[in-house]
Design an enzyme around this catalytic site. Sequence first.
Site, PDB file in Angstrom:
ATOM      1  N   GLU A  77       0.859  -1.180   0.000  1.00  0.00           N
ATOM      2  CA  GLU A  77       0.000   0.000   0.000  1.00  0.00           C
ATOM      3  C   GLU A  77       0.904   1.241   0.000  1.00  0.00           C
ATOM      4  O   GLU A  77       1.819   1.326   0.813  1.00  0.00           O
ATOM      5  CB  GLU A  77      -0.892   0.012   1.237  1.00  0.00           C
ATOM      6  CG  GLU A  77      -1.852  -1.153   1.338  1.00  0.00           C
ATOM      7  CD  GLU A  77      -2.634  -1.115   2.645  1.00  0.00           C
ATOM      8  OE1 GLU A  77      -3.397  -0.144   2.833  1.00  0.00           O
ATOM      9  OE2 GLU A  77      -2.465  -2.032   3.467  1.00  0.00           O
ATOM     10  N   ARG A 302       4.846 -13.069   9.439  1.00  0.00           N
ATOM     11  CA  ARG A 302       5.523 -11.801   9.236  1.00  0.00           C
ATOM     12  C   ARG A 302       6.753 -11.706  10.134  1.00  0.00           C
ATOM     13  O   ARG A 302       6.899 -12.470  11.101  1.00  0.00           O
ATOM     14  CB  ARG A 302       4.572 -10.637   9.527  1.00  0.00           C
ATOM     15  CG  ARG A 302       4.142 -10.559  10.991  1.00  0.00           C
ATOM     16  CD  ARG A 302       3.130  -9.445  11.207  1.00  0.00           C
ATOM     17  NE  ARG A 302       3.712  -8.141  10.922  1.00  0.00           N
ATOM     18  CZ  ARG A 302       3.012  -7.014  10.878  1.00  0.00           C
ATOM     19  NH1 ARG A 302       1.701  -7.043  11.076  1.00  0.00           N
ATOM     20  NH2 ARG A 302       3.611  -5.872  10.644  1.00  0.00           N
ATOM     21  N   LYS A 312       2.953   0.287  10.680  1.00  0.00           N
ATOM     22  CA  LYS A 312       3.047   1.536   9.918  1.00  0.00           C
ATOM     23  C   LYS A 312       2.452   2.691  10.712  1.00  0.00           C
ATOM     24  O   LYS A 312       2.963   3.814  10.685  1.00  0.00           O
ATOM     25  CB  LYS A 312       2.289   1.390   8.597  1.00  0.00           C
ATOM     26  CG  LYS A 312       3.047   0.709   7.490  1.00  0.00           C
ATOM     27  CD  LYS A 312       2.228   0.809   6.206  1.00  0.00           C
ATOM     28  CE  LYS A 312       2.898   0.087   5.068  1.00  0.00           C
ATOM     29  NZ  LYS A 312       2.080   0.172   3.830  1.00  0.00           N
TER      30      LYS A 312
END
Length: 601
Positions: A77, A302, A312
């Site tokens: 993104e 992850r 983020k």
Amino acid sequence: MMAVHATPGPSMHESHRPWQLVAKSFDSYPFIAPGNAWIMDEAEKEPARRNFIEQIIEEHNQSGRFDGRVHTRFPPEPNGYLHIGHAKAFCLDFGLAEKYGGKCNLRFDDTNPCKEDTEYVDYIQEGIHWLGFDWEDRMFFASDYFEQLYEWAEKLIADGKAYVCDLNAEQMREYRGTLTEPGKASPYRDRSPAENMDLFRRMKAGEFADGARTLRAKIDMASPNVNMRDPVMYRILRAHHHRTGDTSCTYPTSDSTSGQSDSIERITHSVCTLEFENHRPLYDWYIQQLGIFAPQQIEFARLNLTYTVMSKRKLLQLVSDKLVSGWDDPRMPTLCGLRRRGYTPESIRNFCDTIGVAQFNSTIDLQDVENSLRDDLNLRAQRVMAVLRPLKVVITNYPEGQTEELDAANNPADESAGSRRVPFSQTLYIEQDDFMEDPPKKFFRLGPGREVRLRYAYYITCTDVIKDEDGKIVELRCTYDPESRGGSTPDGRKVKATLHWVSAAHALDAEVRLYDHLFDRENPDMVDEGRVWTDNLNPRSLERLAGCKLEPSLANAVPGDRFQFERLGYFCVDLDSTPKAPIFNRTVTLRDTWGKVQKKR
């Protein structure tokens, strides 16, 4: 071997779980990381590593599911900067394509114009290129497919599989239910396809206010998977899009875009992190209802690191609240921050390869990233001498005004690196910590009456200690042995300490920034009562030292150049450095010292 702290993750499909592991240390196991199985290479009779994703791909290749094709994608993104967790993901995406002779696309998931910017698009591309990967001519955006996605949305409406809902966000949450209780149907769920089509087209035309209506998939409000409880497909959002401008006021959600975008690009293996496992049935539902090409989604764990945050949102807060100097602050886990600190792309790629691909969430010790960097820099970084906290030394029996050039190895680990000439004169600088007026028993460095070796130079003995009016030591008077040049003496005597030094007359003055862990708690998200996660910031994460003395060979160093300051660690030239005002960042110490510091507290 590295330590990995395992934590339970979402349940995996049996076909994706060849085995499980619940160990904290892998020292006794014949593989590198969980999710990596070892097979024997018949040609070389040596172990060849395959992770569980590679096993799935090879099963598909054998069965002919995708006609032997391997086509992956990295779908960031554009709402933030890439960090080392993203590096693990795209190293895997591009690496799988490379290993199996396939392709990997770069596709930006630009479905939320409120948080996206071309700045992020540019830096994401730069970060991927910096690590050595290239998508060739295959850079795409979800917005490239907005027209096709809209047509598919109308198809679902016509087939009675989607409807326009008037519930607001709060009401929708109430109707959705909980993990233990089913949801209930929206009062607008049974609108006719014709009415839904009319309302959806009017949504697109801008007749309704933001948030007034949504388009939802009609699936199952009683599904145990809350993602399947009539998820939102489109929402009304009047915001400027970084690519499409103000041409639309309706945007698809990421969940209703990802699988279809993979299908359009004919991605074979859609690799993503574990939090998307429960979204897979929704992606598959869209593919099945539309009757389009079906990629295989595969989930992996992850990357989580100690003393680091990967969110983020939290990284953005650190920048917005000016708790760091920016996205490229050398303490940040962002790729631009790591690059500015002096990390090499090779060390990051090696780290990502070494930790392997896991099927459960875990936390890797930050020192494992640093060890990978040390291993890489040990081979490539030129050795130099620098004194960070200088103490003046005058060699009283050395000829005043004389200078001689001494030969110094550029890198003992690489003979081809050659050597350089280092000036030596009567007045030098050594580290303040290398002298003690009343040294304890196990202190072998310089003290009154003690003899030490100067690196590449001579043996010296301290004869006098000069102090200022406040009693602070400001200068040492020493003598040298002219017969000890190069570190040996005719009588064969030995000393227990070798000190680095810099000639005062030739020293380069510089600022040195000592960076350390950004947080002083292993898990920054763990907070005491009445505190927040930012209270775990390490107040000692940055120390600025002015008036450092560096050997003159560093005068021509440019931003990005990396060196080993002998006995001190690895350093690089900062982006803000200039010839008149050089700045060096400490990249990493020569060995892990943080664990020892923490244990002493």
